[in-house]
Enzyme design. Structure first.
Site, PDB file in Angstrom:
ATOM      1  N   LYS A 108      40.077  37.634  29.118  1.00 23.01           N
ATOM      2  CA  LYS A 108      39.751  37.774  27.737  1.00 23.01           C
ATOM      3  C   LYS A 108      40.308  36.763  26.830  1.00 23.01           C
ATOM      4  O   LYS A 108      41.500  36.253  27.032  1.00 23.01           O
ATOM      5  CB  LYS A 108      40.567  39.192  27.158  1.00 23.01           C
ATOM      6  CG  LYS A 108      40.358  39.356  25.583  1.00 23.01           C
ATOM      7  CD  LYS A 108      41.172  40.758  25.305  1.00 23.01           C
ATOM      8  CE  LYS A 108      41.102  40.878  23.821  1.00 23.01           C
ATOM      9  NZ  LYS A 108      41.580  42.250  23.449  1.00 23.01           N
TER      10      LYS A 108
HETATM   11  C1  5RP Z   1      45.944  40.419  21.438  1.00 26.65           C
HETATM   12  C2  5RP Z   1      45.405  41.765  22.193  1.00 26.65           C
HETATM   13  C3  5RP Z   1      45.535  42.937  21.376  1.00 26.65           C
HETATM   14  O1  5RP Z   1      46.372  43.756  21.532  1.00 26.65           O
HETATM   15  C4  5RP Z   1      44.156  43.516  20.993  1.00 26.65           C
HETATM   16  O2  5RP Z   1      43.336  43.918  22.100  1.00 26.65           O
HETATM   17  C5  5RP Z   1      43.564  42.544  20.049  1.00 26.65           C
HETATM   18  O3  5RP Z   1      42.168  43.080  19.732  1.00 26.65           O
HETATM   19  P1  5RP Z   1      41.607  42.559  18.373  1.00 26.65           P
HETATM   20  O4  5RP Z   1      41.898  41.219  18.192  1.00 26.65           O
HETATM   21  O5  5RP Z   1      39.942  42.451  18.422  1.00 26.65           O
HETATM   22  O6  5RP Z   1      41.972  43.325  16.941  1.00 26.65           O
HETATM   23  O7  5RP Z   1      45.080  41.860  23.204  1.00 26.65           O
HETATM   24  O8  5RP Z   1      45.501  39.288  22.468  1.00 26.65           O
END
Ligand code: 5RP
Length: 303
Positions: A205
């Site tokens: 991710k």
């Molecule tokens: C940070 C993460 C978070 O905890 C979360 O998943 C972030 O989601 P978003 O930025 O879309 O609100 O993985 O890297």
């Protein structure tokens, strides 16, 4: 008694000797040599028909407590869950708040330690793989802080999670975490994503960057899902998702841009169209507005 092998001419029909057994590849980048359990779990997260996923990220509480929009996950987020292809969350929320009858695949947050009040890269593994197995999750996940103060520790956390995941047949999603001082440009993201893939993560991710994002996806030998980040106006978020997908991302893992939207369900549906059907951002935004207005009218009618 089982039937004995037959030598009668009908045998030919049963064995189809003239048709070689197919040895199909696998639809997901870099996953062709993985074991059956890994592939099956990845196929729950990534839709085999499109090769893509829309993940809903709600794991923010693991370091920042009750984030705006996640104050009451039971009331505001559980109704959204069936619309996501997969859910990224902590075991605390899974056990306390998610109905076990929900069959959406779970990507379990397995790192933790520092809160927003401290140095974020100072993380440890925070879940045993046995618990991930017990919870029947489809993948495990953690932050990797390339260039961060505790870079080596976070990379080591990842390699240990990957090893444990390989033993259990559970894929690992590495999240390339960007600290306050690091630039999210293509050069940095290429470095971070490639390190995660080289050291064994089955998917990554990472954040979108406006310049050369296609080089980030091209140089990463496993699928990349785009992180959402800070809340943007809906059209901008849909445009970012569209650009990421068109430049080689295999999906999105969005949190605030969905659950902080004025109409989270409408936003989920619009994002799904962008990801799975290549819908253009303007058309997806029109769909979002239509669905949002329909809901508003319905609520007004119902008083
Ligand atoms: C940070 C993460 C978070 O905890 C979360 O998943 C972030 O989601 P978003 O930025 O879309 O609100 O993985 O890297």
């Amino acid at each position: 008694m089982p039937e004995a092998d037959t030598t009668k001419p009908t045998k030919q029909k049963l064995y189809y000797e003239h048709i070689p057994q197919a040895t199909p590849g696998f639809f997901l980048k870099g996953a062709g040599s993985l074991d059956w359990g890994m592939k099956n779990r990845l196929s729950r997260i990534f839709n085999p028909a499109t090769g893509r996923t829309v993940m809903l990220a709600i794991d923010h509480g693991y370091f920042q407590g009750p984030t705006t929009g996640l104050e009451r996950i039971d009331l505001n987020i559980v109704p959204l869950m069936p619309m996501a292809d997969a859910l990224m969350l902590t075991r605390g929320i899974l056990r306390t708040t998610v109905p076990p009858a929900l069959t959406r695949p779970i990507v379990l947050r397995c790192s933790g330690g520092p809160s927003i009040l401290k140095e974020l890269s100072d993380e440890e593994l925070a879940v045993d793989i046995e618990d991930a197995i017990r919870l029947n999750v489809s993948a495990v996940t953690l932050q990797v802080f390339i260039g961060g103060e505790f870079e080596t520790r976070s990379v080591h956390n990842m390699t240990r999670l990957v090893d444990a995941g390989l033993r259990a047949g559970i894929p690992t999603m590495a999240v390339t975490a960007v600290g306050k001082t690091l630039t999210r440009d293509a050069k940095y993201l290429r470095l971070a994503c490639r390190i995660c893939a080289e050291l064994g993560a089955q998917f990554v991710k990472t954040y979108f960057c406006p310049e050369e994002f296609e080089t980030v996806t091209a140089s990463c030998p496993v699928p990349i899902v785009m992180a959402g980040g800070t809340k943007l106006p809906e059209l901008d978020a849909l445009t970012m998702a569209y650009n990421a997908i068109q430049q080689g991302a295999s999906g999105v893992d969005m949190g605030r841009n969905i659950f902080q939207s004025d109409a989270p369900k409408a936003m989920m549906q619009a994002v799904a169209k962008v990801v799975h059907e290549n819908m253009k951002p303007k058309a997806a935004f029109d769909l979002y507005e239509t669905l949002k207005n329909q809901k508003a009218k319905k609520s007004k009618r119902n008083g």
